[in-house]
Design an enzyme around this catalytic site. Sequence first.
Site, PDB file in Angstrom:
ATOM      1  N   ASP A  82     -29.121  51.318 137.746  1.00 10.48           N
ATOM      2  CA  ASP A  82     -28.027  51.954 138.487  1.00 10.48           C
ATOM      3  C   ASP A  82     -27.600  51.119 139.699  1.00 10.48           C
ATOM      4  O   ASP A  82     -27.019  51.626 140.643  1.00 10.48           O
ATOM      5  CB  ASP A  82     -28.420  53.360 138.932  1.00 10.48           C
ATOM      6  CG  ASP A  82     -29.634  53.363 139.857  1.00 10.48           C
ATOM      7  OD1 ASP A  82     -30.256  52.286 140.021  1.00 10.48           O
ATOM      8  OD2 ASP A  82     -29.955  54.426 140.413  1.00 10.48           O
ATOM      9  N   HIS A 285     -24.309  21.141 135.636  1.00  7.65           N
ATOM     10  CA  HIS A 285     -24.268  22.518 136.146  1.00  7.65           C
ATOM     11  C   HIS A 285     -25.674  23.049 136.416  1.00  7.65           C
ATOM     12  O   HIS A 285     -25.984  24.202 136.114  1.00  7.65           O
ATOM     13  CB  HIS A 285     -23.517  23.425 135.163  1.00  7.65           C
ATOM     14  CG  HIS A 285     -22.026  23.224 135.197  1.00  7.65           C
ATOM     15  ND1 HIS A 285     -21.177  23.796 134.280  1.00  7.65           N
ATOM     16  CD2 HIS A 285     -21.249  22.513 136.042  1.00  7.65           C
ATOM     17  CE1 HIS A 285     -19.933  23.444 134.558  1.00  7.65           C
ATOM     18  NE2 HIS A 285     -19.948  22.667 135.624  1.00  7.65           N
ATOM     19  N   ASP A 302     -23.153  20.839 145.290  1.00  3.33           N
ATOM     20  CA  ASP A 302     -21.824  21.311 144.884  1.00  3.33           C
ATOM     21  C   ASP A 302     -21.760  22.779 145.267  1.00  3.33           C
ATOM     22  O   ASP A 302     -22.380  23.631 144.624  1.00  3.33           O
ATOM     23  CB  ASP A 302     -21.659  21.113 143.372  1.00  3.33           C
ATOM     24  CG  ASP A 302     -20.250  21.411 142.881  1.00  3.33           C
ATOM     25  OD1 ASP A 302     -19.532  22.173 143.553  1.00  3.33           O
ATOM     26  OD2 ASP A 302     -19.865  20.900 141.816  1.00  3.33           O
ATOM     27  N   ASP A 313     -14.176  24.359 146.815  1.00  2.00           N
ATOM     28  CA  ASP A 313     -15.052  23.709 145.832  1.00  2.00           C
ATOM     29  C   ASP A 313     -15.328  22.299 146.354  1.00  2.00           C
ATOM     30  O   ASP A 313     -14.459  21.438 146.305  1.00  2.00           O
ATOM     31  CB  ASP A 313     -14.343  23.681 144.478  1.00  2.00           C
ATOM     32  CG  ASP A 313     -15.259  23.247 143.345  1.00  2.00           C
ATOM     33  OD1 ASP A 313     -16.412  22.866 143.608  1.00  2.00           O
ATOM     34  OD2 ASP A 313     -14.802  23.273 142.187  1.00  2.00           O
ATOM     35  N   HIS A 392     -17.021  13.854 132.594  1.00  2.00           N
ATOM     36  CA  HIS A 392     -16.170  15.014 132.857  1.00  2.00           C
ATOM     37  C   HIS A 392     -14.827  14.576 133.419  1.00  2.00           C
ATOM     38  O   HIS A 392     -14.610  13.400 133.739  1.00  2.00           O
ATOM     39  CB  HIS A 392     -16.859  16.006 133.794  1.00  2.00           C
ATOM     40  CG  HIS A 392     -17.240  15.456 135.136  1.00  2.00           C
ATOM     41  ND1 HIS A 392     -16.337  15.255 136.151  1.00  2.00           N
ATOM     42  CD2 HIS A 392     -18.439  15.076 135.647  1.00  2.00           C
ATOM     43  CE1 HIS A 392     -16.948  14.790 137.221  1.00  2.00           C
ATOM     44  NE2 HIS A 392     -18.238  14.649 136.943  1.00  2.00           N
ATOM     45  N   HIS A 396      -9.622  19.972 138.665  1.00  2.00           N
ATOM     46  CA  HIS A 396      -9.101  21.197 138.060  1.00  2.00           C
ATOM     47  C   HIS A 396      -8.270  21.925 139.111  1.00  2.00           C
ATOM     48  O   HIS A 396      -8.373  21.647 140.310  1.00  2.00           O
ATOM     49  CB  HIS A 396     -10.248  22.094 137.553  1.00  2.00           C
ATOM     50  CG  HIS A 396     -11.294  22.387 138.594  1.00  2.00           C
ATOM     51  ND1 HIS A 396     -11.131  23.340 139.583  1.00  2.00           N
ATOM     52  CD2 HIS A 396     -12.520  21.841 138.810  1.00  2.00           C
ATOM     53  CE1 HIS A 396     -12.210  23.378 140.351  1.00  2.00           C
ATOM     54  NE2 HIS A 396     -13.068  22.469 139.911  1.00  2.00           N
ATOM     55  N   HIS A 403     -11.805  27.624 138.795  1.00  2.00           N
ATOM     56  CA  HIS A 403     -10.989  26.922 137.816  1.00  2.00           C
ATOM     57  C   HIS A 403      -9.738  27.776 137.658  1.00  2.00           C
ATOM     58  O   HIS A 403      -9.687  28.697 136.843  1.00  2.00           O
ATOM     59  CB  HIS A 403     -11.734  26.752 136.496  1.00  2.00           C
ATOM     60  CG  HIS A 403     -12.881  25.797 136.593  1.00  2.00           C
ATOM     61  ND1 HIS A 403     -13.733  25.537 135.548  1.00  2.00           N
ATOM     62  CD2 HIS A 403     -13.322  25.020 137.620  1.00  2.00           C
ATOM     63  CE1 HIS A 403     -14.649  24.649 135.914  1.00  2.00           C
ATOM     64  NE2 HIS A 403     -14.414  24.325 137.179  1.00  2.00           N
ATOM     65  N   GLU A 426     -12.803  14.962 141.915  1.00  2.00           N
ATOM     66  CA  GLU A 426     -14.264  14.940 141.887  1.00  2.00           C
ATOM     67  C   GLU A 426     -14.847  13.979 140.859  1.00  2.00           C
ATOM     68  O   GLU A 426     -15.507  14.401 139.907  1.00  2.00           O
ATOM     69  CB  GLU A 426     -14.799  16.349 141.625  1.00  2.00           C
ATOM     70  CG  GLU A 426     -14.145  17.071 140.441  1.00  2.00           C
ATOM     71  CD  GLU A 426     -14.737  18.444 140.211  1.00  2.00           C
ATOM     72  OE1 GLU A 426     -15.970  18.558 140.089  1.00  2.00           O
ATOM     73  OE2 GLU A 426     -13.952  19.414 140.161  1.00  2.00           O
ATOM     74  N   TYR A 430     -23.606   9.644 136.641  1.00  2.00           N
ATOM     75  CA  TYR A 430     -24.896  10.283 136.359  1.00  2.00           C
ATOM     76  C   TYR A 430     -25.680   9.361 135.433  1.00  2.00           C
ATOM     77  O   TYR A 430     -25.276   9.124 134.285  1.00  2.00           O
ATOM     78  CB  TYR A 430     -24.664  11.645 135.705  1.00  2.00           C
ATOM     79  CG  TYR A 430     -23.579  12.434 136.398  1.00  2.00           C
ATOM     80  CD1 TYR A 430     -23.860  13.247 137.492  1.00  2.00           C
ATOM     81  CD2 TYR A 430     -22.249  12.317 135.979  1.00  2.00           C
ATOM     82  CE1 TYR A 430     -22.850  13.935 138.144  1.00  2.00           C
ATOM     83  CE2 TYR A 430     -21.233  13.004 136.627  1.00  2.00           C
ATOM     84  CZ  TYR A 430     -21.540  13.815 137.710  1.00  2.00           C
ATOM     85  OH  TYR A 430     -20.534  14.482 138.357  1.00  2.00           O
ATOM     86  N   ARG A 447     -21.804  12.796 142.802  1.00  2.00           N
ATOM     87  CA  ARG A 447     -20.467  13.349 142.657  1.00  2.00           C
ATOM     88  C   ARG A 447     -19.906  13.560 144.056  1.00  2.00           C
ATOM     89  O   ARG A 447     -20.628  13.987 144.966  1.00  2.00           O
ATOM     90  CB  ARG A 447     -20.475  14.669 141.883  1.00  2.00           C
ATOM     91  CG  ARG A 447     -19.086  15.236 141.630  1.00  2.00           C
ATOM     92  CD  ARG A 447     -19.063  16.303 140.530  1.00  2.00           C
ATOM     93  NE  ARG A 447     -19.843  17.489 140.804  1.00  2.00           N
ATOM     94  CZ  ARG A 447     -20.998  17.803 140.220  1.00  2.00           C
ATOM     95  NH1 ARG A 447     -21.510  16.967 139.307  1.00  2.00           N
ATOM     96  NH2 ARG A 447     -21.656  18.900 140.521  1.00  2.00           N
ATOM     97  N   GLU A 449     -16.563  15.410 145.789  1.00  2.00           N
ATOM     98  CA  GLU A 449     -15.466  16.323 145.448  1.00  2.00           C
ATOM     99  C   GLU A 449     -14.799  16.862 146.699  1.00  2.00           C
ATOM    100  O   GLU A 449     -15.472  17.299 147.631  1.00  2.00           O
ATOM    101  CB  GLU A 449     -16.000  17.488 144.616  1.00  2.00           C
ATOM    102  CG  GLU A 449     -14.969  18.538 144.275  1.00  2.00           C
ATOM    103  CD  GLU A 449     -15.563  19.695 143.476  1.00  2.00           C
ATOM    104  OE1 GLU A 449     -14.802  20.402 142.808  1.00  2.00           O
ATOM    105  OE2 GLU A 449     -16.804  19.868 143.532  1.00  2.00           O
TER     106      GLU A 449
END
Length: 480
Positions: A82, A285, A302, A313, A392, A396, A403, A426, A430, A447, A449
Site C-alpha cells: 500500500d 547504463h 551521469d 542531463d 551510442h 537526444h 529523452h 554527449e 569506453y 563521457r 555531456e
Amino acid sequence: MEAQAAGYPSQVVCRARSEDKIAHHFSHDGYLITAPKQTTIARMDTTTNVSRHGERRLALQQRMKKGVAIVPTAPARLRNRDSDYLYRFDSYFYYLTGFAEPDAVLVLLAGEEAKAILFCRDRNPERELWEGVRLGPEGAKAGFGFDEAYPIQTLDEHMPKLLADQPALYYAPGADAGWDARVMSWLNQVRSQARVGISAPAEIHDVRVDLDDMRSIKDEGEIAVMRRAATISAAAHERAMRATRPGRGEYEIEAELLYEFRRRGAQFPAYWPIVAGGANACVLHYRDNNGRLADGEVLLIDAGCELDGYASDLTRTFPVNGKFSGPQRDIYELVLAAQGAAVAAVGPGKRWNDPHDAAVKTLATGFIDLGLCHGTPDKVIETEDYKRFYMHRTGHWLGLDVHDAGDYKSAGEWRALQPGMTLTVEPGCYIRPADDVPEAFWNIGVRIEDDVVVTPSGCEVLTAAAPKSVADIEALVGRG
C-alpha cells in the site's frame, strides 16, 4: 581555461573558468560569448505559466481545427503493498495544463465552440488529511484557466455526449490498453445512437504527433526553468567532485548528488544517477552504484535533476585521486575535443546529425592516433570500427522528458535545428580489456555531456558551469 585547450575549435578564443559562474553561448560563426549567470534559484512565475499553458491548449485546438482531444495524466502507481511511488504527472498532460494532481483528464473541444475541460478529483477532507490538499474541480478551474471542470468520476457520463457529432478524435492510441478500451466504449455508445441521427467521429488521430512538434520548440519560460535545473545539476557535480577520493563508495557520491539536488529546490532526479568507477564506467547504463572507488581509476557520473517538471542531463568524468594518468588524459582530451566539435555544429539551420558526425570524425581520428583503430578516418567511419569504443549517439532531445518528445527525421531527412530546440551533446569512449587493446587504456570509460539550447545565432550551453577542463577538474577533485 583556454577554450582551445578544452577541445573547442581554434576560432573559439574566450577564457572561462567554472568559478566565474558564466553561461557559454556559441554563435553561429563559432565564437564563444559569455554572459552573467544567476547565482540564486528564483521561484516559478505561476501566473505567467498558467497563461502559457492556455496558449498551448489554444495552439493545439487550432491545429485540430474541429474535433475532440483527450489527454489523461499518469496514474499513481504502487511500489509495494500500500505504498506508492512518488507521483509524477504525464508530460503531455502537464504541458497543456500545469496541473500536477493524479486522476485527471484534459478534454479539448476545437471548432466554433472551443472549450478546455478538466476532469479531476473532488475535494475530500478525510483523504486530504492524509495526502494533502486537493484543488477540486472549482479550484482547478479558477486556478488554471479551464472553461469547465468536473469530478473525475463523471468522465464516463460526459464523454459520449462530448464525442457526439464530432468529426475527429485526438488521443494516444496504443499508449495504454485500458484507455484504448475505454475510448472504444465511448465511441460505441455514440455509434449506438446512429438511428436518431447522432454520429461518432469518423477519424482518429494520434494527438502526440502535434504535441511532439509543439514540444520540440521550448518557449522562454521553459528555457528559464531548464537553465535553473542546469545550474542545480552543475552545482551537484561540483559537490561530487569535491567529495570524491579513493576508498569512498559510489553510493556515497550518489548521496552527495541527491542532497545537492534537493537542497537547491529540485523535486526529483530526472533519472537515477549513474556513479560508475573504474570498469563500471564502461557499462553505459550502470546504476548499481555500490562499488568502491579505487586509486588510479576514473569516475563517470551521469546525473541531472528535474525541476518543475523539466529535466537536466549532465555527465562528467574525472580521476578518483584527482590526477589524470597519461592514458586517462589522452582519452579524456580526445572526448573533450569531440564534444567541442559537436557543440560547434549546433546552430539554426544545421541538421540534427551534424553534431554526431562532427564528434565521430574527431573520435575516429583520435582512435587511430592512439592505436585503438587502424586505417584512415574515412575508412574507420565507413566500416564503423569506431563503434567498438563509441557505440551510442551524440545526443537526444531534452525537456519535460529526459529523452524528450520530437522526431529526429522528417521525410527521410535529418531534422533542421531551430531556435528553442534543446538537446544534449554527449560523446564518449569506453575501452574494455582485449588482447588487441593497449593495457594502459583498459577499463577507461569517459563521457562528457552538456545540455544545449539552439539560439538565433548559435547555441547556449546551459550546463557550462560544471567543471570540464583538465586543469579545473584536477584543482577541484577531493578538495571537499
